[in-house]
Design a protein around this motif. Structure first.
Motif, short mmCIF file in Angstrom:
data_model
loop_
_atom_site.label_atom_id
_atom_site.label_comp_id
_atom_site.label_asym_id
_atom_site.label_seq_id
_atom_site.Cartn_x
_atom_site.Cartn_y
_atom_site.Cartn_z
N VAL A 1 68.39 99.91 66.79
CA VAL A 1 68.93 100.17 67.96
C VAL A 1 68.81 101.57 67.92
O VAL A 1 68.04 102.67 67.42
CB VAL A 1 70.59 100.70 68.13
CG1 VAL A 1 70.53 100.69 69.56
CG2 VAL A 1 71.23 99.06 67.28
N ARG B 1 66.79 108.57 75.84
CA ARG B 1 67.54 109.22 76.76
C ARG B 1 66.65 109.11 77.83
O ARG B 1 65.43 110.23 77.07
CB ARG B 1 68.14 110.16 75.81
CG ARG B 1 68.95 108.99 74.72
CD ARG B 1 70.02 110.21 73.89
NE ARG B 1 70.33 112.51 74.29
CZ ARG B 1 69.78 113.47 74.19
NH1 ARG B 1 69.55 113.42 73.01
NH2 ARG B 1 70.50 114.11 74.90
N ARG C 1 67.77 103.97 70.64
CA ARG C 1 68.27 104.45 71.99
C ARG C 1 67.46 105.57 72.72
O ARG C 1 66.83 105.85 71.71
CB ARG C 1 69.47 105.48 71.84
CG ARG C 1 70.51 106.02 72.86
CD ARG C 1 71.59 106.39 72.25
NE ARG C 1 72.67 106.14 72.05
CZ ARG C 1 73.32 105.75 71.57
NH1 ARG C 1 73.88 106.59 71.41
NH2 ARG C 1 74.62 105.33 70.84
#
Length: 508
Positions: A139, A143, A141
């Motif tokens: 995954v 931000r 991610r």
């Protein structure tokens, strides 16, 4: 059976019996290995020799896999030899680009276990084994911190990155993985869904289908650019192959067609890279190649499909006929009823191929000169011989049909004597069709006409990449990534497989 060489029995009679037993066992297993190897050679002759057209390549591959496994099992069960000598390396070295992980196996201590003396290094033995690290899903991610200005109350945040599929989960690498699995390795989406599920990620087949459609939306422009490049050539190979397509209204499948145009110039030292372009059409009407080749000018290598004849109406296209299709008709007759006339035709055509083997890779001028000198008289004799045989055989038989097929296309069959860039057959485009045939066996059918067009788009890029020794997964993943990042539409030429390969080589 393994023998403890450090604890052999001292009874001479027992040792003699063990040696006799081992010799009998080895003789039996060697005989079994020889039998299996003879079967393999027979299957290989059936695949690559004169009987090649009578054996399904996929059946051959499965048979060879099982036989090789049988041989490996027998060899593994052999008793260990009393005296071992290093065998010469027979396999190719493992590629240098693969990651190496070293395992050090050293002796215990620095003193000799036999006399207690100090050990001194005198070299080492190095061997390699090929390991596998299973594919891993991860995954990513993203931000994006938000910032506010207290003075003017402005909120600032870095823009979200573009995605291939709007709001989708898949990165370009994962999309490439799905596309290559489906169109290159022939794994239907429902099987891929099951494979993802084994890793704990539930991805419905419909989700994967949406990914395929979204990715192909980006690749369509590159498909069009590839077509422009290929169709600008003046020597191409053309063919088509059936593609079953689901027809929900009639609750069955209909037969669409994939039309393929291939460029292959390596036989005459041409400079353009090999390539293949696919078009999906719902039928086989002669209008289809007319639409595809409306601006094409040059020589087109074709099979016996009558629709290609309409392409010559304007005089811009010259047809070169295929000797392989001509030979096949005689070959089938010779194999089915042992006709000596058909066998003689096959033998005479084989002489033309022997000449082609000598001229492959030469420049066009040299090819034409050697062809006219050696193959020219063979072709003239073959025509006279066929014309002489035709009145002597039943006119409604298969043999007469094969002879008429050849004579009716004689101008196209002899085109190779006039142009050194013309090949003897349409094998380059036949090779481009084989992956589609294998895909048909696995997918069974395309889900719709749009599905057929997606098949054509991805196959064009994948097969052209393979022809140029470009790894398809890395290529598709990088192309999608660059297109999403805003690669200019005016520079799509840079993303064609041969240009992409050259750019990567320079960067390295």
């Amino acid at each position: 059976m393994r023998l403890d060489l450090d604890n052999l029995p001292r009874d001479t009679a027992l040792l003699h019996r063990l040696v006799r037993d081992m010799a009998g066992l080895v003789e039996h297993r060697d005989g079994e290995i020889n039998r299996l190897q003879q079967i393999i050679k027979q299957l290989q002759r059936a695949q690559y020799g004169r009987r090649s057209e009578r054996l399904d390549p996929d059946q051959l591959a499965l048979g060879l896999e099982d036989l090789d496994a049988d041989i490996a099992q027998i060899i593994e069960s052999r008793p260990a030899p009393l005296v071992t000598e290093p065998l010469p390396a027979r396999r190719k070295p493992l590629p240098e680009h693969l990651e190496r992980t070293e395992h050090l196996l050293d002796v215990d201590g620095e003193d000799c276990a036999r006399c207690g003396g100090t050990l001194h290094p005198i070299g080492e033995s190095v061997s390699e084994m090929l390991d596998w690290i299973p594919a891993t899903l991860r995954v990513i991610r993203i931000r994006r911190p938000k910032y506010a200005c207290r003075q003017c109350e402005t909120v600032m945040q870095a823009p979200a990155p573009e995605r291939v599929i709007a709001g989708g989960l898949a990165t370009p690498a994962l999309l490439s993985h799905v596309l290559i699995n489906k169109y290159c390795d022939h794994l239907p989406l429902y099987r891929q869904s099951q494979m993802f599920a084994r890793q704990g990620v539930e991805l419905e087949r419909s989700t994967l289908a949406g990914w395929v459609g979204g990715a192909c939306w980006w690749l369509d422009a590159l498909h069009e650019k590839l077509a422009q490049n290929i169709l600008a050539s003046d020597h191409l190979f053309a063919d088509d192959t059936p593609l079953p397509v689901l027809d929900p209204g009639r609750r069955r499948t209909k037969t669409g067609r994939l039309w393929v145009y291939a460029r292959e110039q390596r036989g005459w030292a041409g400079t353009d890279p090999p390539a293949a372009i696919y078009y999906y059409e719902p039928d086989r009407r002669a209008q289809r190649p007319k639409d595809h080749l409306k601006d094409y000018k040059g020589t087109l290598h074709v099979d016996g499909y009558a629709g290609f004849e309409q392409l010559t109406a304007k005089g811009d296209i010259i047809l070169a006929a295929c000797w392989a299709h001509t030979r096949r008709k005689f070959y089938e007759i010779a194999q089915s009823d042992g006709s000596p006339i058909a066998a003689e035709a096959v033998r005479r055509i084989a002489k033309l191929y022997a000449v082609e083997a000598k001229v492959r890779g030469m420049v066009p001028v040299e090819r034409v000169a050697m062809r006219r000198t050696i193959a020219g008289p063979l072709v003239a004799d073959l025509k006279q011989w066929l014309e002489a045989q035709l009145p002597r055989i039943p006119q409604r038989g298969k043999l007469a049909e094969a002879i008429r097929y050849a004579l009716a296309r004689w101008a196209g069959l002899t085109r190779f004597l006039e142009d050194g860039r013309v090949e003897l057959d349409t094998n380059p485009v036949e090779r481009a069709i084989r992956p589609v045939a294998l895909g048909r066996k696995n997918h069974l059918f395309a889900g719709s006409d749009q599905g057929g067009k997606r098949w054509a788009t991805v196959c064009s890029l994948v097969e052209t990449a393979k022809l140029n020794q470009v790894e398809p997964y890395a290529y598709i993943a990088d192309v999608l990534r660059r297109m999403v990042d805003g690669h200019p539409a005016t520079r799509l030429d840079e993303l064609l497989p041969w240009n992409w390969k050259a750019e990567k080589s320079i960067k390295r």
